[in-house]
Enzyme design. Structure first.
Site, mmCIF file in Angstrom:
data_model
loop_
_atom_site.group_PDB
_atom_site.id
_atom_site.type_symbol
_atom_site.label_atom_id
_atom_site.label_comp_id
_atom_site.label_asym_id
_atom_site.label_seq_id
_atom_site.Cartn_x
_atom_site.Cartn_y
_atom_site.Cartn_z
ATOM 1 N N ASP A 1 -42.162 -8.548 -101.224
ATOM 2 C CA ASP A 1 -43.124 -9.572 -100.812
ATOM 3 C C ASP A 1 -44.536 -9.213 -101.275
ATOM 4 O O ASP A 1 -45.292 -10.079 -101.730
ATOM 5 C CB ASP A 1 -43.102 -9.735 -99.293
ATOM 6 C CG ASP A 1 -41.726 -10.114 -98.781
ATOM 7 O OD1 ASP A 1 -41.003 -10.826 -99.507
ATOM 8 O OD2 ASP A 1 -41.370 -9.693 -97.665
ATOM 9 N N ALA B 1 -45.203 -14.737 -94.674
ATOM 10 C CA ALA B 1 -46.378 -14.088 -94.095
ATOM 11 C C ALA B 1 -46.722 -12.803 -94.832
ATOM 12 O O ALA B 1 -47.906 -12.504 -95.069
ATOM 13 C CB ALA B 1 -46.128 -13.807 -92.616
ATOM 14 N N LYS C 1 -37.050 1.438 -110.100
ATOM 15 C CA LYS C 1 -36.923 1.346 -111.556
ATOM 16 C C LYS C 1 -37.926 0.359 -112.161
ATOM 17 O O LYS C 1 -37.909 0.119 -113.366
ATOM 18 C CB LYS C 1 -35.498 0.948 -111.933
ATOM 19 C CG LYS C 1 -34.440 1.977 -111.566
ATOM 20 C CD LYS C 1 -33.055 1.540 -111.963
ATOM 21 C CE LYS C 1 -32.564 0.364 -111.130
ATOM 22 N NZ LYS C 1 -31.154 -0.012 -111.450
ATOM 23 N N GLY C 2 -38.784 -0.231 -111.322
ATOM 24 C CA GLY C 2 -39.823 -1.119 -111.835
ATOM 25 C C GLY C 2 -39.394 -2.566 -111.896
ATOM 26 O O GLY C 2 -38.826 -3.104 -110.948
ATOM 27 N N ASP D 1 -41.009 3.485 -96.464
ATOM 28 C CA ASP D 1 -40.371 2.266 -95.971
ATOM 29 C C ASP D 1 -40.472 1.206 -97.058
ATOM 30 O O ASP D 1 -41.572 0.827 -97.465
ATOM 31 C CB ASP D 1 -41.082 1.799 -94.691
ATOM 32 C CG ASP D 1 -40.467 0.545 -94.081
ATOM 33 O OD1 ASP D 1 -39.418 0.086 -94.566
ATOM 34 O OD2 ASP D 1 -41.047 0.022 -93.111
ATOM 35 N N ASP E 1 -41.032 -8.125 -86.803
ATOM 36 C CA ASP E 1 -40.036 -7.153 -87.242
ATOM 37 C C ASP E 1 -39.838 -6.074 -86.179
ATOM 38 O O ASP E 1 -40.806 -5.431 -85.750
ATOM 39 C CB ASP E 1 -40.470 -6.482 -88.547
ATOM 40 C CG ASP E 1 -40.466 -7.438 -89.734
ATOM 41 O OD1 ASP E 1 -39.941 -8.560 -89.597
ATOM 42 O OD2 ASP E 1 -40.985 -7.047 -90.797
ATOM 43 N N ASN F 1 -42.289 -13.760 -89.099
ATOM 44 C CA ASN F 1 -41.358 -13.039 -88.228
ATOM 45 C C ASN F 1 -42.086 -11.949 -87.472
ATOM 46 O O ASN F 1 -43.177 -11.504 -87.875
ATOM 47 C CB ASN F 1 -40.246 -12.350 -89.039
ATOM 48 C CG ASN F 1 -39.146 -13.292 -89.484
ATOM 49 O OD1 ASN F 1 -38.899 -14.315 -88.860
ATOM 50 N ND2 ASN F 1 -38.490 -12.942 -90.578
#
Length: 303
Positions: A249, A41, A221-222, A243, A12, A10
Site C-alpha cells: 500500500d 487508508a 526482490k523489488g 513487519d 488492524d 480498517n
C-alpha cells in the site's frame, strides 16, 4: 499533487507469533497491538505524508474504531469530507511472524457499503484529481464507476488489484498503471509468474487488454515493470524487516505521488520501492514518516 483514493478503512489487530499458524495449531502470541489499516487508508496516509493533497472516498463505522480511524486520517493530511459513517468498522486480524511475514483475515464491515451513489456524489473530487488510486476491498461496481469517471476526464488511474480476483476487460482497459503482486498477476492472467519470461508473458497479456503499464511488486526482490516502450526490474533496498504489513500500500501511495510529480515510470517505481522499504522497518501499516522520507532519492544506484 492532487490524489483521490477510493477504498477501504480498517482497524488492524496485530499479533506477533513465532510463525504463521497452521491448520489445527494453537500458538501463543508474544505481542498484541492495534494499528490503523485498510488498503485505501494506507495508501492515502502515505501520499498525504509525502506532501500530496489527498481526498478519501469511503466509509468508517458507527463505533469507537470508526471515530479513531477518521481522526487518524485527518491527522495524516487526508481530507475526510467524502467519508460516510455507517455500519461497523472493517477489521483485519493479522499474524506477524518473527521472519516479518504476515497472514491476514479481513472482516470488511462498512467497506462493503461503499456505494456507487457515494461516487456520484463525489464526482467532482475525482474529476479534479491528477491521480485516482483504487483497490479491491470495496464493491467492484463502485470501483468501476470511479474508474469510468476518472477516464472520462483524463485522470491517471492506479489500480492495486488486491485482494486477488478476476477483473473485467472493461475495467482493465481504463487502468493507467496496474500494480499486482505475483499471486494477483497469476489470478488476473491465469499464467505462471515464476520467471522473468513468465512475467513478460503475463504483463504482455494485460497490455493487450488496454492496461497502460504493469508494475509487479515482488517483495524483497523489488519490482518488475512493463509498458509498450520498455520493461525491466527495480531492486529493493536491503533493510531489516520488522513487519511487511502495508508495504504494498505504501508502494502504491508513493507511486501516485511520483506520477503526480511527473517522474518517469522507472523513477516512480524506485521512489515507491524506497518508501516501501522504510515502511517494512516499522510496525504497522501506517507508520509516521520522518521528515527525510519525502526527499528519498530516486537514483537507481541507491538500491
Amino acid at each position: 499533487m492532487n490524489i483521490t483514493v477510493v477504498g477501504s478503512t480498517n482497524m488492524d489487530l496485530v499479533y506477533r507469533v513465532p510463525h504463521i499458524v497452521k491448520a489445527g495449531e494453537t500458538l501463543h502470541s508474544t505481542q498484541h497491538e492495534l494499528f490503523f489499516g485498510g488498503k485505501g487508508a494506507n495508501q492515502a496516509v502515505t501520499a498525504g505524508q509525502l506532501g500530496a493533497e489527498v481526498n478519501f472516498i469511503g466509509n468508517v463505522g458507527v463505533d469507537d474504531f470508526g471515530e479513531k480511524v477518521k481522526r487518524n486520517l485527518q491527522e495524516k493530511r487526508v481530507n475526510t469530507t467524502a467519508i460516510r459513517t455507517v455500519g461497523l468498522t472493517g477489521q483485519a486480524i493479522i499474524q506477524v511472524a518473527d521472519s516479518g511475514e504476515n497472514s491476514i483475515v479481513l472482516f470488511p464491515g462498512t467497506n462493503f457499503l461503499v456505494s456507487t451513489e457515494q461516487i456520484e456524489a463525489s464526482k467532482e473530487i475525482i474529476e479534479s484529481s491528477q491521480v485516482l488510486l483504487l483497490q479491491l476491498e470495496i464493491p467492484i461496481p463502485t470501483v468501476e464507476l470511479a474508474a469510468n469517471i476518472a477516464q472520462s476526464t483524463g485522470v491517471h488511474i492506479i489500480l492495486n488489484p488486491a485482494p486477488a480476483q478476476k477483473l473485467s476487460d472493461s475495467l482493465l482497459s481504463k487502468v493507467s498503471i496496474l500494480t499486482p503482486n505475483e499471486t494477483e498477476l497469476e489470478v488476473l492472467t491465469g499464467l505462471k509468474t515464476e520467471t522473468d519470461e513468465d512475467l513478460l508473458q503475463a504483463c504482455s497479456l494485460l497490455l493487450k487488454k488496454g492496461v497502460g503499464a504493469v508494475v509487479v511488486t515482488l517483495g524483497e526482490k523489488g519490482a518488475f515493470y512493463m509498458n509498450e516502450q520498455e520493461h525491466g526490474r527495480v531492486q529493493a533496498k536491503k533493510v531489516e524487516v520488522k513487519d511487511t504489513t502495508g508495504a504494498g500500500d505504501a508502494f502504491n501511495g508513493a507511486l501516485a505521488v511520483a506520477i503526480c510529480q511527473g517522474k518517469s515510470l522507472k523513477d516512480s517505481i524506485v521512489y515507491a520501492s524506497n518508501v516501501a522499504s522504510y515502511v517494512v522497518t516499522q510496525m504497522g501499516a501506517q507508520p509516521i514518516f520522518p521528515v527525510s522520507v519525502p526527499q528519498i532519492n530516486t537514483d537507481c544506484s541507491d538500491n
